[in-house]
Design a protein around this motif. Sequence first.
Motif, PDB file in Angstrom:
ATOM      1  N   ASP A   1       0.835  -1.191   0.000  1.00 60.91           N
ATOM      2  CA  ASP A   1       0.000   0.000   0.000  1.00 60.91           C
ATOM      3  C   ASP A   1       0.876   1.249   0.000  1.00 60.91           C
ATOM      4  O   ASP A   1       1.971   1.262   0.558  1.00 60.91           O
ATOM      5  CB  ASP A   1      -0.884  -0.001   1.244  1.00 60.91           C
ATOM      6  N   VAL A   2       0.351   2.293  -0.620  1.00 56.84           N
ATOM      7  CA  VAL A   2       1.118   3.526  -0.763  1.00 56.84           C
ATOM      8  C   VAL A   2       1.625   4.029   0.585  1.00 56.84           C
ATOM      9  O   VAL A   2       2.778   4.449   0.721  1.00 56.84           O
ATOM     10  CB  VAL A   2       0.235   4.620  -1.409  1.00 56.84           C
ATOM     11  N   SER A   3       0.772   3.939   1.608  1.00 55.40           N
ATOM     12  CA  SER A   3       1.131   4.572   2.872  1.00 55.40           C
ATOM     13  C   SER A   3       2.263   3.859   3.591  1.00 55.40           C
ATOM     14  O   SER A   3       2.823   4.396   4.538  1.00 55.40           O
ATOM     15  CB  SER A   3      -0.099   4.638   3.781  1.00 55.40           C
ATOM     16  N   ILE A   4       2.612   2.638   3.200  1.00 56.74           N
ATOM     17  CA  ILE A   4       3.696   1.963   3.907  1.00 56.74           C
ATOM     18  C   ILE A   4       4.909   1.715   3.023  1.00 56.74           C
ATOM     19  O   ILE A   4       5.905   1.153   3.471  1.00 56.74           O
ATOM     20  CB  ILE A   4       3.218   0.621   4.503  1.00 56.74           C
ATOM     21  N   ARG A   5       4.849   2.180   1.768  1.00 55.51           N
ATOM     22  CA  ARG A   5       6.010   1.978   0.892  1.00 55.51           C
ATOM     23  C   ARG A   5       7.243   2.668   1.442  1.00 55.51           C
ATOM     24  O   ARG A   5       8.342   2.111   1.416  1.00 55.51           O
ATOM     25  CB  ARG A   5       5.718   2.537  -0.494  1.00 55.51           C
ATOM     26  N   ALA A   6       7.034   3.881   1.927  1.00 52.75           N
ATOM     27  CA  ALA A   6       8.183   4.677   2.336  1.00 52.75           C
ATOM     28  C   ALA A   6       8.949   4.013   3.469  1.00 52.75           C
ATOM     29  O   ALA A   6      10.175   4.083   3.509  1.00 52.75           O
ATOM     30  CB  ALA A   6       7.731   6.073   2.748  1.00 52.75           C
ATOM     31  N   GLU A   7       8.233   3.328   4.395  1.00 50.32           N
ATOM     32  CA  GLU A   7       8.985   2.737   5.505  1.00 50.32           C
ATOM     33  C   GLU A   7       9.963   1.678   5.017  1.00 50.32           C
ATOM     34  O   GLU A   7      11.065   1.561   5.538  1.00 50.32           O
ATOM     35  CB  GLU A   7       8.100   2.133   6.597  1.00 50.32           C
TER      36      GLU A   7
ATOM     37  N   LEU B   1      11.318   1.516   1.963  1.00 43.86           N
ATOM     38  CA  LEU B   1      12.405   2.186   1.241  1.00 43.86           C
ATOM     39  C   LEU B   1      13.372   2.844   2.220  1.00 43.86           C
ATOM     40  O   LEU B   1      14.596   2.752   2.072  1.00 43.86           O
ATOM     41  CB  LEU B   1      11.827   3.235   0.280  1.00 43.86           C
ATOM     42  N   ASN B   2      12.809   3.484   3.252  1.00 45.48           N
ATOM     43  CA  ASN B   2      13.678   4.131   4.226  1.00 45.48           C
ATOM     44  C   ASN B   2      14.523   3.109   4.981  1.00 45.48           C
ATOM     45  O   ASN B   2      15.682   3.375   5.306  1.00 45.48           O
ATOM     46  CB  ASN B   2      12.852   4.967   5.210  1.00 45.48           C
TER      47      ASN B   2
ATOM     48  N   GLY C   1       8.452   7.037  -9.854  1.00 44.92           N
ATOM     49  CA  GLY C   1       8.134   7.985  -8.807  1.00 44.92           C
ATOM     50  C   GLY C   1       9.047   7.872  -7.608  1.00 44.92           C
ATOM     51  O   GLY C   1       9.458   8.873  -7.027  1.00 44.92           O
ATOM     52  N   THR C   2       9.386   6.620  -7.226  1.00 44.42           N
ATOM     53  CA  THR C   2      10.150   6.468  -5.990  1.00 44.42           C
ATOM     54  C   THR C   2      11.658   6.451  -6.183  1.00 44.42           C
ATOM     55  O   THR C   2      12.387   6.640  -5.224  1.00 44.42           O
ATOM     56  CB  THR C   2       9.754   5.157  -5.279  1.00 44.42           C
TER      57      THR C   2
ATOM     58  N   TYR D   1      13.999   9.035  -4.623  1.00 41.64           N
ATOM     59  CA  TYR D   1      14.189   9.093  -3.179  1.00 41.64           C
ATOM     60  C   TYR D   1      15.273   8.151  -2.696  1.00 41.64           C
ATOM     61  O   TYR D   1      15.845   8.340  -1.646  1.00 41.64           O
ATOM     62  CB  TYR D   1      12.885   8.740  -2.458  1.00 41.64           C
TER      63      TYR D   1
END
Lengths: 312, 330, 333, 329
Positions: free
Chosen positions: B190-196, B198-199, B220-221, B224
């Motif tokens: 889900d979009v809202s947890i992709r960043a975690e 990747l980080n 898009g990502t 980052y």
Amino acid sequence: MSPSPPPIRSFWRTFRRNRMGMVGAVMLILAVLMAVFAPVLAPYNPYQPTRVTIDDIYAPPSPEHPFGTDDAGKDVLSSFIYGARVSLIVGFFASFISIFIGGVIGISAGFYGGKLENGLMRFTDIMLVIPDFPLIVLLVALTKPNLLNIILVIGLLGWTSSARLVRSQTLSVKQRKFVLRARAIGAGNFHIIRRHIFPLVLPLIVVNTVLVISLAVLNESALSFLGLSDPTKISWGQMLNFAFTRGAMSAGAWWALVAPGLGIVWLVLSCTLLGQGLEQVLNPRLETHHLSVGSKMVARMMGIKETPAIGD
Amino acid sequence: MSPIVQVTHLRKLFPVKKSGLFDRNETFVHAVDDVSFTVGRGEVLAVVGESGCGKSTLALTLMGLERPTSGVIQIDGQNIATLNGKEMQVVRRHVQMIFQDPYESLNPIMTIADIVAEPLKVHGLVKNKQERQERVIRALEDAGLKPAVNFMHRLPQELSGGQRQRVVIAGALVLEPELLIADEPVSMLDVSIRAEILNLLLELRQTRGISIVMITHDLGTVGYVADRIAVMYLGRLVEIGPALQVLQQPQHPYTRALLSVVPVPNPRQRRERVILQGETPNPINLPPGCRFHPRCPVARPHCQQHDPQLRLVPVGHEVACLEVTPKELS
Amino acid sequence: MGTHNPYSLQKAPVLMSVTDLSTDFLLESAPPAHALVDVSFTLREGEVLGLVGESGCGKTTLMLSLMRLLPANGRITSGTVNFMGQDLLGLSENAMAGIRWKHIAMIFQGAMNALNPVQRVGDQIAEAIVQHNYIQDKGVVDGRVIELLDLVGIGADRRSQYPHQYSGGMRQRAMIAMALACNPQIIIADEPTTALDVMVQAQILELLDNLRQKLGLSILFVTHDLGVVAEMCDTVLVMYGGVTAEYASVDTIYNDPQHPYTRELLRAFPDLSRPTEKLASIPGHPPRLNALPPGCRFAPRCPAVFDRCHTEQPALHLVKPGHWASCHLVEQM
Amino acid sequence: MLTILFVITLNFFLFRVLPGDPARAGVRDPRLTKEAVEAIRVRYGLDKPVINCFQSLNPVEFGDCFINPLDTQFIIYVGNLLQGELGISYHTNRPVADMLMEMLWNTLLLIGLGQILAIVLGMSLGVLAAWKARTAVDHGALLFSLTAWSLPTFWLGIILLFIGSSYWGLPIGGRLTPGTVYNTSIERWLDIGNHLILPTLTYTIVFLGEYMLIMRSTLLDVLSEDYILTAKAKGISTFQILKDHALRNAMLPMVTIIALNLGFTVTGAIQIETVFSWPGLGGAIFTAVNRRDYPMLQGAFLLIAISVIFANLVADLFYSYLDPRVEDS
């Protein structure tokens, strides 16, 4: 936070709620108990020679002989109880042989692929095309019809459909990403088969075993009916053979025909029900109403693919 | 210091089965065709491209799961084609992979602890149970699953997608790798947890100096996470360079078109979009000359004859296009 | 792609208005799951309404509730769906079958599964035409199929092929052609570009936008991609855990979001035009519909959470004309 | 082709490996002198080496490897086969091919009729059960099918025979009523039909269950596909969805199962023909086994195997007609 139950326990929890599977299991257990405790349960010992008079031949059911007597004046009930032994022994052992061969061929063909798979599947297809039963009849007739031969012949000819099933399941498990992950870790073929392929093919093997048992029981009874039974053992098929060929029909002695037949139906039906139940539990399909929406879409909607977790 | 990965003229062809019995002319899928690049230590290289461009084959070849048809892959200075089984196992320990689908890449009947411990068992790295347990816990916590005891005895299907992807990462970390190959690590989440996720990968790069090759179609990502971006089209690298340079001053017409159509979450921002017609052709019958010319908006007749090689545009930025003129080296 | 002038759009007549639509799923060994709670919106002629949310947020449930295609264990418990002066929820099954596709057509995600693998593509399109227009003349139907395929950029000779002979983009085009078969007023598009590559996605979006302008279609666009929404839609309905989080024009949603979920979602969504900023994430994960938290469904993940959020689900408040949000903070403003 | 070759080879060697000298077993007459037995062996070609290097396989007797391969039993057998020559029955002294042909038609009549009925009824019942999934109709159909599947063929035959002959006045077995003189061929066919009722009924019941189960479960699978939802969204009626979209997709596994089942049909035939004294292949196999009539058995096996192979080919063709994806994969 309690750890999740081991797979066995969670399996039992679902299986217990499956009515079809439970009925089948109970029926099978009853049959096994009857066979094991035959000497205790049977009112007479059918293997003991008895003196008979003409009145004892095809005597209708009576308090003395609840299921009547047969062409030799023997108690049908006792023979019926002892007869379960042959069906169960042949059913279990023959199907184990079949499943073992089918499993080994199916897993190796599916996993290794290439020439091995081509060869094995070619062979399986040929064996599949050759009708089993005439061959079984022939082989049993020309060797000696004893219990061991019957088991071996039925077992050695009954593996083809299992091999195909196991192979296709192996292929589909092999495609799954966790097998690729295991390879990426550096795991060898043996490790992958043991830890990843076999455990996931096992449920199918279990279901298939149960169904192969019922086929073996049917084949054994048909063989016995055709007169190819172990002459030293009483079996249901043999009882039917004697009744059919020795005038039970014209004597109107339905009791000699009904009990052993129902015994076979009971045993086969128990395996079929158990197999169906196991399949529903081990390989659940979302049986939502089809004419309104795809079950795949329901899963998507409900977010079933993702289960909420702990710790956050 | 030598780069962790050095790929030279890598080529991977898959033979295509012919239906004709007497047709002896074998044809091939050109999955990866003459690709060269390096990955520096502690660097994140993103390989982007559409489906069928060969990026997944590239990942499998790097992992040693597919044998290259020709070319050389050096990992840590060792040519992996020449290694024997034992030496390969050692290399494998240092190169680990993360997969696209966290729902599929975990065996559903193994507990999390078993899954994370599996690489240790396969490589026979720890002898006693206690040490194994400790390393599993450390890996899980490094992957952000704290406290680890809450997760160890669970089955994958009891975890959320993000948590599962962390388990996959823990399974890779437990071998203390130097290189991670991440194949679309967040595209199923889900979009809202992709960043975690990747980080987390970036954090591992920081704290452990792990190099990462990230295969993705999500432009898009990449900005980052990546230090450098490589763009693939039909088995070829068409552009490679520092991430910001590629994103902000794309040189190859394919990269430009690709970047122009990525939807931007801002309704006030209007951009000129270059929509290429048709779809990526299948990599069996390749067009002559530049592979991109049939769809290229700036193609000229000579593009049909010459197959362009990667050339330096400014320093560190390479492009394979006849129509791009190299700038003055500064 | 042109966003419509919001002022002209507000003058356009309302085509469909949905009020307080709620749907439950009956579960075998658990209380019913409230998959959709009191969702309301209007769809005007020529409007593209974006329905945004993550997995399990109820967007597919909403779409199927509108079409009355819920699975057997799905129940619409309240609400009205007003379309052309009648409540779709009150129609007989036969009357509803007459509405489907003739007035409201659908495009599904992953067109491979949505097309029958053993029927020619042309025949599947023709089926819809025959069903609703009672045309028996084969030549007329075939002419219309060719016309429709031409509209979406597929050559006439490909109508006798099967779905597996099409590429992913082509299948989605065929699906669009099929949706247009009866000249519907509304098209419901469920993640129509999710499984496609960026370039193919751009082609399909451009096609949809052109068709929308050419045919004056209203589109209900279901997606999780905020970038696509920004490019395609006029208005946006953000859903979370089966409830409306925020409902406003696309410009308001992106530039003046009021619900914390909308804000966080926007921060988590990568933006190619600002590649250097750090990407944010929302801790936790979207709720599952049969395990919803008490109170506000976003409370467990909300950065601005306070006591009341854990006990009470906020109602949808009007922020300003045309802008609603369901958050206690909005109410307190 | 390879399969047929394999079947021929297996068929030949199986009978050489099995115990019992065919000549002696075939003509069980203790009065026969050694010379007479030898004459019979010569007559049936059993004096020749089985194949190069082997004089006989049971017991194993090695022989000359450098003989003319054309003069071995194996090659002679294959050569005869190619001319449609299946040998002469040890028991009746008639050409096996002629006997088999007569019986083949009887069996085909029985199997064909039974299979068609079982397929039609089983599939209809399966469709009904899937359509009314999880209702009493479904459960009833399911239970009936499981029970039908579990019935031993011969026993069902006996029970039906018992009931049919004592209560419904149906004939007790055979193909024609003995001693009847027929004035027209219609009368004769009616008599055959009368004899066919019980065996066909047995046959149908035994196979119906499996077809129903398969149809039900594949149809349930198909009906949960997204394209069914598309059809429903198109406003297509339930009946049409079943007819136009679901059935054809559900037929695919059905065809495979029916083809695979053809081998089992013989199993059924042996039992039914024995119970009802139906003069067909199945009964003949059983009789031939008891009489050690090797040429007859060999011929029957070959005929059955080739029929099954042929039926599989037909099923493959039908499958690729049903599923357009097959050609391109």
